[in-house]
Each structure stands twice: as C-alpha cells, then as structure tokens.
Write an enzyme that holds these catalytic residues in place. Structure first.
Site, mmCIF file in Angstrom:
data_model
loop_
_atom_site.group_PDB
_atom_site.id
_atom_site.type_symbol
_atom_site.label_atom_id
_atom_site.label_comp_id
_atom_site.label_asym_id
_atom_site.label_seq_id
_atom_site.Cartn_x
_atom_site.Cartn_y
_atom_site.Cartn_z
ATOM 1 N N LYS A 1 0.955 -0.986 0.149
ATOM 2 C CA LYS A 1 0.056 -0.106 0.018
ATOM 3 C C LYS A 1 0.917 1.234 -0.249
ATOM 4 C CE LYS A 1 -3.670 -2.063 3.061
ATOM 5 N NZ LYS A 1 -4.892 -1.843 2.047
ATOM 6 N N ARG B 1 -9.480 -12.245 3.227
ATOM 7 C CA ARG B 1 -10.155 -13.232 2.707
ATOM 8 C C ARG B 1 -9.376 -14.623 2.575
ATOM 9 N NH1 ARG B 1 -11.186 -10.474 -3.149
ATOM 10 N NH2 ARG B 1 -10.774 -8.686 -1.572
HETATM 11 N N1 BES Z 1 -7.646 -3.955 4.771
HETATM 12 C C1 BES Z 1 -8.048 -3.674 3.601
HETATM 13 C C2 BES Z 1 -9.421 -2.999 3.232
HETATM 14 C C3 BES Z 1 -9.438 -1.678 3.953
HETATM 15 C C4 BES Z 1 -9.316 -0.501 3.372
HETATM 16 C C5 BES Z 1 -10.037 -1.601 5.199
HETATM 17 C C6 BES Z 1 -9.331 0.596 3.789
HETATM 18 C C7 BES Z 1 -10.151 -0.284 5.664
HETATM 19 C C8 BES Z 1 -9.948 0.766 4.961
HETATM 20 C C9 BES Z 1 -7.918 -4.999 2.875
HETATM 21 O O1 BES Z 1 -7.034 -5.936 3.271
HETATM 22 C C10 BES Z 1 -7.322 -4.605 1.335
HETATM 23 O O2 BES Z 1 -6.299 -3.963 1.261
HETATM 24 N N2 BES Z 1 -8.367 -4.675 0.279
HETATM 25 C C11 BES Z 1 -8.072 -4.189 -0.794
HETATM 26 C C12 BES Z 1 -8.646 -5.460 -1.723
HETATM 27 C C13 BES Z 1 -7.946 -5.422 -3.184
HETATM 28 C C14 BES Z 1 -6.616 -5.506 -3.445
HETATM 29 C C15 BES Z 1 -8.776 -6.305 -4.083
HETATM 30 C C16 BES Z 1 -8.933 -2.907 -1.091
HETATM 31 O O3 BES Z 1 -10.008 -2.862 -0.533
HETATM 32 O O4 BES Z 1 -8.495 -2.174 -1.890
HETATM 33 MN MN MN Z 2 -5.142 -5.665 2.417
#
Ligand code: BES
Ligand code: MN
Ligand code: ZN
Length: 523
Positions: A277, A351
C-alpha cells in the site's frame, strides 16, 4: 468504569455534581426540566433558546445552579424531535453529554425517561455515557494538556415510578457488560501494531477467557501448519510475528444444540504485503483486526451475560508484511479443507485467512456462521463510515443480523451476493483467485468467502468503514469504534430468547395433549 446507580427522586434534589436533562427539538423541555426550572427560578427552556439552540441531537448547554440545587451544574442536552426519540438517539445524546461530564465526579440524569421502553432507554443511555467516556490515554505522558482528566465515579439514572425495577437493573447490567467489552475491543484496535501482534491478541483472549470462564485454545504456527490453515500461514509468513488462531467456546445451551459460530479478520497490520500500500493507505492498518476484536468482545459479553445458547469462535490472526519470506503474487495457497486459492494481490489478504476459519467452523456443523472483517475499500466507497455491508447465503440470518444492528444503533445494509460475479474470481491455476476486476469489490470478496462455508447459513459483515473512524463520533473518540460487537451480542441474545420461547411453547403443547395421542414437533 464509573459505578452505576438507579434512584427514584425528582431532579432538583438529585445529589450529583452534574444533572443532565433532555431538551426535545423546539426547544421543548424533557423529563425533569420543569422541576429543575422551578428550583432554579429560571426557565431553562428559555435559557436554552436564548443561546440560539433548538434541541437538535448533539446540542448542549451548561447552566450553573448558583447554589440553588445540590447539583453544581445542569447540562441541557438536545435529543431531537420528541416523536423520533429512540434508544439510538438517547445513546448518542448521552455519548455527547459524557464528553462534558468528564469534569464532574458524579452525574445524575433523566435522559432515559425521554423515550420509549424503560429497559431499552436505560440500556442505551448508560451505554452512551460509558462508551462516550472511553479514552485511549495509555500511550500519553503524564504532563501536558492531554493528560487524563478526572474520571466520572458515579452515574445515577433517575427512575420513573412506572418502571419495572428488575428490568431496569438488568438493563444497566447489560449496558455495563457491553460497554466494558467494547472498551476492550477498542483498546485492542487502538494498540499500535508493533505491540498488538497475533500472539498479543491470543494472550489477551486467553486472559479474557480465564476471567470469564470461556474455554480457550490457541493454535500455534505449527498447529496451523499441521491443520492445513494455508491462508493464515501464507499471509503471516512475511512477518517475524507468527500467526495464531484463537478458538473460544461458550456452552450456555444443551450439549446437543448446534452453536452459533463467529469469526473475524485479525490482520494485526496490513501493509499490503508485496502488493504494498502507499503511506496514506497504511496509516490506519493497525485497525485491520477490528473484526477480530469485535468478535472477541462479543464472546466476552456473551460469557458474562450467560444466554442459554452455545457459541463458538475461531479467530485467525496474521501480520501482512513484505519480506524475503512473504507470499508473492502468483503463489497458490491450500486452505483448510483442501480448496486452493491463487494469490494475485497480496493486499487481498483478509479473505485468505478467513477462508481457513470459515472452513474450520463449518466442520463443526454450526446453526449459523457470522464473520466480521475490515475487508474492502469498495464497501466503504459504497456505504460510507456509518453502515456495514451485509452479504450472505441465508435470508433469515441476513434479516436477523440487520434487525440486531438497527436495534443497537449499528446499522448494516445488504449488498447482493450476486452469483454471476463468481466468474470474476475464476482462476486458471487454482480453485479460486483472490481478486476480481475493478468493479463490485465488496461482492467478489464475499463470493470468495462463500466458497468456504459449504451449505452452512452464513453472513459476512464488511466493517471496513465502521470499525474505526478518522474523526470522533457521538460516543467514541477518533480511532476504534468497537463495532459490530454490540450488534453480534444482540443477535445472540435474541436467538437465545427465541429458542427459550419455542421451548416453552413445546412444553405447553406436550402438557395439553394426552400422552397416548402425543403430538410431536409442535411449532
Ligand atoms: N484491509 C484492507 C481493506 C480496507 C481498506 C479496510 C481501507 C479499511 C480501509 C484490505 O485488506 C484490502 O487491502 N483490500 C483491498 C482489496 C483489493 C486488493 C482487491 C482493497 O479494498 O483495496
Ligand atoms: Mn489488504
Ligand atoms: Zn486488510
């Protein structure tokens, strides 16, 4: 936590430093305002109005009593339109009042008399005060402006003579248990990820279980490897902090009753892994175990409130970091139960760990499975910060969890588990891949989870928006909210109550028919 009291008595005589009284929108005086105005020889509603206030929810005004009442100060709080006053509005108004109340050592209030059923109103008001008093100050120094102020020691609910004393005492007890449990969940979430590792979470859960009488098993990294939990292992393999699975059992029902099963995403820090990220996206990722913390808190509350029902929890926890040992995009993981997943983005990690815990829980033939997870940014985009997303494979369960959320002021909204999107997560090398395309990200994440529950009734709560806030809310400071712990507890208590009613009905039915012609299976 402050000590709670329930006392009859007119507001003017209440022996507390601070007297909190409701004002309906108008403004219009709520319970106790007339009596207090009389003692003060001043029209409190007029004073409120002169300050340009209308009685909207969240407005408040402090009025010094100049020695005319035992209370040093009266706090008038807006509760919104009289016709809309509900448990949820009282919780919010009490939460706002708690912010002001922290300068006083004792508080008395008539707030719960301002709406609806006594037990619901008392519970909501007490929750609002206690939850609204929560602070995270463990990491602050002793000096400076931010040093903790004096804490409220005593809170008195001024009761109406019409109330059922036993029901109200039980409401106060419920509120205390729930608020303490939620405060614990918030502490877990607010604790920096450098301290709050998977093992820390496991030890906290173990301590809680010993204090409350829950059965607890902590799965070590080796146990998880031996058990085939490839998702929990894979996500955690880039970190020096080994993963864990926390298993908790509450046995309040008969041994033969299938349990309600809970799980929650316990990613103690989500850097994204090799699919890393950016800095902004990582700022709050210590909160990526908010689902796990809420389920732990729910188990704590259930253990203390002792409903007649069985509940189990299996909560996976890993830290998602990039390193020479981390999973790579393209790697294939083998999950509990044997299904495989192709990891095309290491940032879609929640997931992967839930796949294992869902498969494990479904082996236990539970009556339902509920998971809570800070799973997708997409769900946040769809529903914002107030509302969690709900997806599942069972209409009754979806209906009941939504109702539980509404009842406790933690609303959810259903998104479709749209089966035609299943092809978005078809993999060319494994049973399923861990990302779809750009669209419908909350749904493809839920469809991934659905692969691992078999036919078990299951509901998934995507709490990415609600588990922590980047600003303060009515009854929480910036950071962890503790949501959806109270909704889950409410669901469990509601189910236990329903079970109790149907047991009573079948007992009555079997008494009313002669033995020879006994009917079975009375509804
Ligand atoms: N923990 C994050 C989701 C999240 C994002 C929670 C912002 C709270 C605030 C999750 O693990 C994630 O990174 N999800 C990705 C999935 C994508 C790579 C398919 C997302 O939502 O961007
Ligand atoms: Mn994530
Ligand atoms: Zn995550």
């Amino acid at each position: 936590m402050p000590k709670m009291h329930i006392a009859p008595g007119a507001p003017p005589e209440a022996a507390a430093d601070l007297l909190v009284l409701p004002i309906y929108q108008g403004p219009q005086g709520g319970p106790g305002v007339k009596e207090a105005s009389g003692a003060l020889e001043a029209d409190l509603v007029a004073v409120f109005a002169e300050n340009g206030l209308k009685g909207k929810l969240g407005e408040s005004l402090s009025v010094p009593t100049m020695g005319k009442l035992p209370a040093r100060t009266i706090l008038l709080v807006g509760v919104g339109p009289k016709g809309e006053a509900s448990a949820s509005t009282l919780r919010r108004a009490a939460g706002r009042a708690a912010g002001v109340a922290s300068r006083f050592s004792s508080v008395a209030t008539t707030l719960p008399q301002a709406a609806g059923r006594a037990d619901e109103s008392v519970q909501a008001t007490v929750e609002g005060f206690l939850l609204g008093s929560y602070r995270i100050d463990r990491y602050k120094g002793d000096n400076g402006d931010d040093a903790p102020v004096q804490a409220v020691e005593n809170i008195t609910v001024l009761s109406s003579p019409r109330w059922d004393g036993a029901a109200v005492r039980q409401a106060v007890r419920r509120a205390e248990v729930l608020s303490e449990s939620v405060a614990w969940a918030r502490d877990l979430v607010n604790t920096p990820a450098g301290d709050a590792t998977p093992d820390f979470l496991a030890r906290e859960a173990q301590r809680m279980a010993e204090e409350t009488g829950l059965e607890v098993t902590i799965w070590s990294e080796q146990d998880l490897k031996d058990g085939g939990f490839g998702g929990v292992i894979g996500v955690g393999q880039g970190s020096e902090n080994p993963p864990r699975l926390i298993e908790l059992t509450y046995s309040g029902g008969r041994a033969s009753d299938p349990p309600i099963a809970l799980t929650g995403k316990g990613v103690t820090f989500d850097s994204g892994g090799l699919s890393i990220k950016d800095a902004k996206g990582m700022e709050w990722m210590k909160a990526d175990m908010g689902g796990a913390a809420a389920m732990l808190a729910a188990m704590r509350a259930i253990a203390l409130l002792k409903p007649r029902i069985n509940v189990i929890a299996a909560i996976p926890s890993s830290e998602n970091l990039p390193s020479g040992s981390a999973i790579r995009p393209g790697d294939v993981l083998s999950h509990r139960g044997g299904k495989t997943s192709e990891v095309l983005n290491t940032d879609a990690e929640g997931r992967l760990i839930l796949a294992d815990s869902l498969a494990y829980l479904s082996e236990k033939n539970p009556r339902v499975i509920i998971d809570a997870a800070t799973l997708t940014g997409a769900c946040m985009i769809a529903l914002g910060e107030d509302i969690w997303g709900v997806m599942g494979n069972d209409r009754t369960l979806i209906r009941d969890i939504l109702a539980a959320g509404d009842a406790v002021g933690e609303p959810g909204w259903e998104l479709p588990l749209w089966r035609r999107y299943r092809e978005k997560i078809d993999s060319s090398v494994a049973d399923v891949k861990n990302i779809g395309d750009r669209w419908g990200g909350a749904i493809t994440a839920a469809l991934f989870l659905a692969e691992f529950v078999g036919d078990t009734p299951w509901v998934h709560l995507d709490v990415a928006g609600t588990a922590y806030w980047e600003k303060a809310g009515d009854y929480w400071p910036k950071g962890a909210t503790g949501s959806p712990a109270r909704a889950v507890v409410r669901y469990v208590l509601d189910q236990a109550e329903k079970d109790g009613r149907s047991r009573a009905r079948s007992r009555a039915a079997s008494r009313s028919v002669p033995k020879s012609g006994a009917r079975t299976g009375a509804k």
